[in-house]
Motif scaffolding. Structure first.
Motif, short mmCIF file in Angstrom:
data_model
loop_
_atom_site.label_atom_id
_atom_site.label_comp_id
_atom_site.label_asym_id
_atom_site.label_seq_id
_atom_site.Cartn_x
_atom_site.Cartn_y
_atom_site.Cartn_z
N ILE A 1 -3.31 10.97 -2.90
CA ILE A 1 -2.26 10.06 -3.38
C ILE A 1 -2.94 8.96 -4.19
O ILE A 1 -3.89 8.33 -3.72
N TYR A 2 -2.43 8.71 -5.39
CA TYR A 2 -3.04 7.75 -6.30
C TYR A 2 -2.04 6.68 -6.70
O TYR A 2 -0.82 6.89 -6.67
N CYS A 3 -2.56 5.52 -7.10
CA CYS A 3 -1.72 4.44 -7.61
C CYS A 3 -2.23 4.03 -8.99
O CYS A 3 -3.44 3.88 -9.19
N VAL A 4 -1.32 3.84 -9.92
CA VAL A 4 -1.66 3.38 -11.26
C VAL A 4 -0.70 2.26 -11.65
O VAL A 4 0.29 1.99 -10.95
N GLY A 5 -0.98 1.60 -12.77
CA GLY A 5 -0.10 0.54 -13.24
C GLY A 5 -0.32 -0.76 -12.51
O GLY A 5 -1.44 -1.10 -12.12
N ALA B 1 3.49 5.19 -9.39
CA ALA B 1 3.45 4.29 -10.54
C ALA B 1 4.70 3.42 -10.55
O ALA B 1 5.34 3.24 -11.60
N ILE B 2 5.03 2.85 -9.41
CA ILE B 2 6.29 2.13 -9.26
C ILE B 2 6.17 0.64 -9.57
O ILE B 2 7.18 -0.06 -9.63
N GLY B 3 4.96 0.15 -9.75
CA GLY B 3 4.80 -1.27 -10.02
C GLY B 3 5.17 -2.11 -8.81
O GLY B 3 5.33 -1.60 -7.69
N LYS B 4 5.29 -3.40 -9.01
CA LYS B 4 5.70 -4.30 -7.92
C LYS B 4 7.23 -4.38 -7.90
O LYS B 4 7.84 -5.36 -8.30
N ILE C 1 5.53 -6.56 -3.04
CA ILE C 1 5.24 -5.13 -3.10
C ILE C 1 6.02 -4.42 -2.00
O ILE C 1 6.14 -4.95 -0.88
N PRO C 2 6.58 -3.24 -2.28
CA PRO C 2 7.38 -2.52 -1.26
C PRO C 2 6.50 -1.98 -0.13
O PRO C 2 6.19 -0.79 -0.05
N ILE C 3 6.09 -2.89 0.74
CA ILE C 3 5.13 -2.55 1.79
C ILE C 3 5.69 -1.48 2.74
O ILE C 3 4.95 -0.61 3.21
N GLN C 4 6.99 -1.54 3.04
CA GLN C 4 7.56 -0.58 3.97
C GLN C 4 7.43 0.85 3.46
O GLN C 4 7.20 1.78 4.25
N PHE C 5 7.58 1.05 2.15
CA PHE C 5 7.40 2.39 1.58
C PHE C 5 5.98 2.88 1.83
O PHE C 5 5.77 4.04 2.23
#
Length: 818
Positions: free
Chosen positions: A37-41, A199-202, A326-330
């Motif tokens: 699982i990766y995060c970008v943006g 890549a959902i951003g804040k 940031i959507p911490i719960q997700f």
């Protein structure tokens, strides 16, 4: 003793505080704590459209070259399982989607609203600055400076060339790990994939003011069209680009704008926005209220508290633009770990490391004194401990009275017991999560080494300490020094490998040499054959320089008051500490800053810059942490008092006073053992490696005074700064580096240890080491302008970056640079 406030104020001048947002914990390849699982943006911590787009491009280039991913794709026999699921269709997600399409991947994109939704919701006419200008964009999703509207036109034009498989108006609930990949649960169903890109951003909820009246309909957390207001009294709250742009736009729409910000000045917004804001302030169209907070919002008024008084202002609308959460719960539902996240395992690991440090530092300073007939087993150990005070019935002193060694023995024993329990739990957890701890070659080396050291040291403690009455003075201390040296070398090599600049290579190499030579080779291998045996114990060198035998070698690099054990043990060690601390140290710190000792010589700094390098982002930031920086000043005064009492008592009498020896013992226990050892090392993996250096070291507190007069600084080119906050985030001394960088001010924070982390991690090469030319403690005489760039390794930058900056320097300043 209470020191006057002006003393701290003088040391802390120019030291603004900064907080750091917590993002998903990412590796260098954008991967989260869940492999695959990766995060970008924006989730990488850099809120810039250009860099968001580039991060999507860069991740896909890595996935194209990922052999394990290619193997997964070949072995995937499930037609319903995609190669990739990309969550979010902003610039980062779309850029990744374009590259995935070009690579021929089977993928799907999921967007909770519509493509480029965040940009669509920008204020009307919002100015767009595509920064940084260099390097050139590699992503096919290209755009330029302009406004919200022109940006959308460019993005839609570029993205329309490829038909991307986007599922609009579909919200992702969670990501679940499966045997062969992942299942992404959404509001409409479920998608299977081998890898997932987030890549959902804040995109979480807007931060609230938490004051009475913020539920009123006139309070907004987003500005869409400033033209909706005209000839109104509007309050804007916030210190970021969004807040500044809103104030400018609302003012230009013919409103009377009051801007409230909790700090003394603006430091985060882009230079263009600050210039536009200041221009309207000068024209009287915006009223700034710095160091202010909103206390209450009423139907037609707002109440604002400033540092001087409380004001009630007429008001028609309030824009609270203080950021989003940031959507911490997700991420929690998806079991993706956040930076600084604390759960049960975190606490178990913390207790395990602290108890390990208790066992080492108390254990090697204490022993159970042998009784006449101590017996064996547990009964014998208890007898030894209880009989210790009886040996010194008529004598008081650390040498004769056994309270110091007995206390250390007892605490070391308790630490060992706690370490057995919590260390076992940590070990079980590590083996239950092999991918997290042993998933790559470095993880196998690092955690394998930690396990070996823990098990070996525990065994060494029991066999060397609990089976003899003399404590572990020789063999375990040898092992401690050996493991310390091996740790510095192992993690030092890793640091050089991760950040291959000449500055870091030279700095780390010298740190490794100094520790290995003075703390291991000299005392345990070279002292006797090269010094004591050929010269004899009665020679001047041995009597004066090595009065405590080989242990005196530690004081050659650990200056007073960092090391107080050598002080007064001989004539040499009575005056030489003054030469070290008030002569040599004062000179080199004035010339090259505090970091010349903390970052190039000191053993505490050596461990922090090597073992602690990977954990520097865990350091506490913010106003409260900054206030704690002053603790070292009290420790410094304690060191002066304890040393004076101890040394004076030894000179006046062979039997030191109770007060002198108690002060000496309390200092050694509380500062040397508890603060420097147990806490300094025990929280390495939880609060960064510089806890002792930053909050407790008395020598660092003294160097703060020297550093105030040093012209050696970290210089900043504010035109290149993009306010990404990375420099602040990687500072394990808790300095708000970005506050200096985006203003172009030489960084004069006395806490700086010149580790170069902010310099090498800056994506825009904004920062370099430099010299302001003269003593200027508060940057009063500094005038913004041209300062020649350091050309060699001393700049702290990689060679390729130096060459690029030198070339740009020649273009901008041909006469001076030539």
């Amino acid at each position: 003793m209470k020191l006057p406030s002006f003393y701290f104020d003088w040391l802390q001048k120019g030291n603004p505080t900064g907080t750091v947002d917590r993002f998903p914990e990412l590796k260098n390849n954008f991967e989260t704590s869940v492999p695959g699982i990766y995060c970008v943006g924006d989730l990488t911590g850099i809120p810039l459209i250009k860099l968001a787009s580039e991060s999507g491009y860069q991740l896909l280039q890595r996935l194209k070259d990922d052999e394990s991913f290619a193997q997964q794709r070949e072995q995937n026999n499930d037609s319903s399982r995609h190669d990739l699921v990309i969550i979010g269709a902003g610039p980062a997600g779309v850029s990744a989607g374009i590259e995935a399409h070009k690579a021929g991947f089977n993928f799907v994109m999921i967007e909770s609203s519509q493509m480029f939704n965040t940009i669509i919701n920008f204020p009307k006419g919002k100015p767009i600055y595509v920064s940084p200008q260099e390097p050139a964009m590699q992503s096919e999703l290209k755009f330029s400076d302009g406004t919200k509207e022109t940006l959308l036109d460019e993005l839609e034009k570029e993205s329309s060339r490829i038909e991307l498989p986007i599922k609009d108006a579909e919200t992702v609930k969670a990501i679940r790990q499966e045997r062969n990949g992942f299942a992404v649960t959404t509001s409409h169903g479920e998608y299977k994939s081998l890898r997932v890109i987030v890549a959902i951003g804040k995109t979480g909820n807007a931060r609230m003011l938490n004051v009475p009246g913020e539920k009123l309909p006139k309070v907004f957390t987003r500005l869409i069209d400033p033209g909706e207001h005209h000839d109104q009294d509007v309050l804007v709250v916030g210190g970021g680009d969004s807040a500044i742009e809103a104030s400018v736009a609302l003012s230009q729409s013919g409103n009377r704008v009051t801007h409230s910000y909790r700090r003394a000045s603006l430091s985060r917004p882009k230079e263009q926005n600050i210039n536009a804001f200041n221009k309207l302030v000068d024209e009287g169209k915006i009223t700034p209220l710095f160091e202010s907070t909103v206390k209450e919002i009423r139907e037609q008024e707002v109440v604002i508290a400033t540092k001087d008084d409380e004001q009630t202002l007429r008001n028609d609308a309030v824009y609270a633009l203080i950021g989003t959460e940031i959507p911490i719960q997700f991420f929690k539902r998806s079991h993706i770990r956040m930076e600084g996240e604390r759960n049960l395992q975190w606490w178990i690991n913390l207790v395990a490391l602290v108890s390990f440090a208790v066992m080492i530092y108390f254990g090697k300073s204490g022993f159970a004194v042998k009784a006449i007939e101590p017996g064996s087993g547990i009964t014998g150990l208890v007898t030894r401990f209880l009989s210790a005070p009886l040996r010194a019935k008529y004598t008081w002193g650390l040498e004769g009275y056994a309270w110091y060694s007995s206390l250390n023995f007892l605490l070391g024993w308790l630490g060992a017991l706690f370490f057995i329990i919590t260390g076992t739990l940590s070990l079980v957890y590590a083996f239950a999560n092999p991918q997290r701890y042993f998933g790559d070659w470095w993880g196998r080396i690092k955690y394998g080494y930690f396990i070996f050291v823990g098990v070996y040291t525990l065994g060494d403690y029991f066999t060397s300490l609990l089976t003899q009455s003399a404590g572990w003075v020789e063999n375990p201390t040898f092992n401690y020094s050996m493991f310390y040296s091996v740790t510095v070398v192992l993690f030092g090599i890793r640091r050089i490998q991760r950040k291959p600049t000449k500055y870091i290579a030279y700095q780390t190499s010298l740190l490794m040499f100094v520790q290995v030579f003075f703390l291991f080779l000299l005392p345990f291998f070279l002292y006797e054959p090269l010094l004591e045996n050929p010269l004899g114990k009665q020679s001047w060198l041995i009597r004066e320089v090595f009065p405590e035998g080989k242990w005196s070698s530690f004081g050659l690099i650990l200056f007073w008051p960092l090391n107080i054990n050598n002080f007064g043990t001989s004539t040499f060690w009575t005056w030489f500490p003054f030469v070290q601390t008030f002569g040599i140290l004062a000179f080199i710190v004035h010339r090259w800053g505090k970091g010349v000792y903390c970052g190039w010589i000191c053993s505490c700094g050596a461990l922090a810059e090597t073992l602690g390098d990977e954990y520097r982002t865990l350091a506490p930031h913010g106003p409260q942490a900054k206030k704690m920086d002053n603790i070292g000043q009290y420790v410094l005064w304690f060191a002066f008092i304890a040393t004076a009492l101890h040394f004076g008592a030894k000179k006046l009498s062979d039997n030191p006073s109770i007060l002198a020896d108690t002060a000496w013992g309390v200092y050694k226990v509380s500062i040397d053992v508890v603060f420097a050892g147990v806490l300094g090392v025990g929280v390495y993996f939880f609060m960064g490696g510089r806890v002792w250096c930053r909050f407790g070291c008395p020598l660092a507190a003294l160097m703060h005074i020297y550093t105030r007069f040093s012209p050696y600084r970290i210089m900043a080119n504010k035109k290149r700064c993009i306010s990404c906050n990375i420099c602040t985030k990687v500072c394990h001394m808790g300095i708000d580096v970005m506050n200096y960088a985006n203003k172009g001010i030489p960084m004069n924070d006395v806490e700086c240890v010149k580790c170069s982390a902010c310099v090498v991690n800056c994506p825009m090469q904004v920062l370099t080491f430099g010299d302001v030319g003269a003593t200027d403690p508060d940057n009063v005489h500094y005038k913004e302008g041209y300062i020649p760039l350091k050309r060699g390794w001393e700049s702290g930058l990689p060679d390729r970056d130096i060459e690029m900056l030198v070339e740009k320097e020649k273009q901008q300043h041909p006469v001076q640079a030539g």
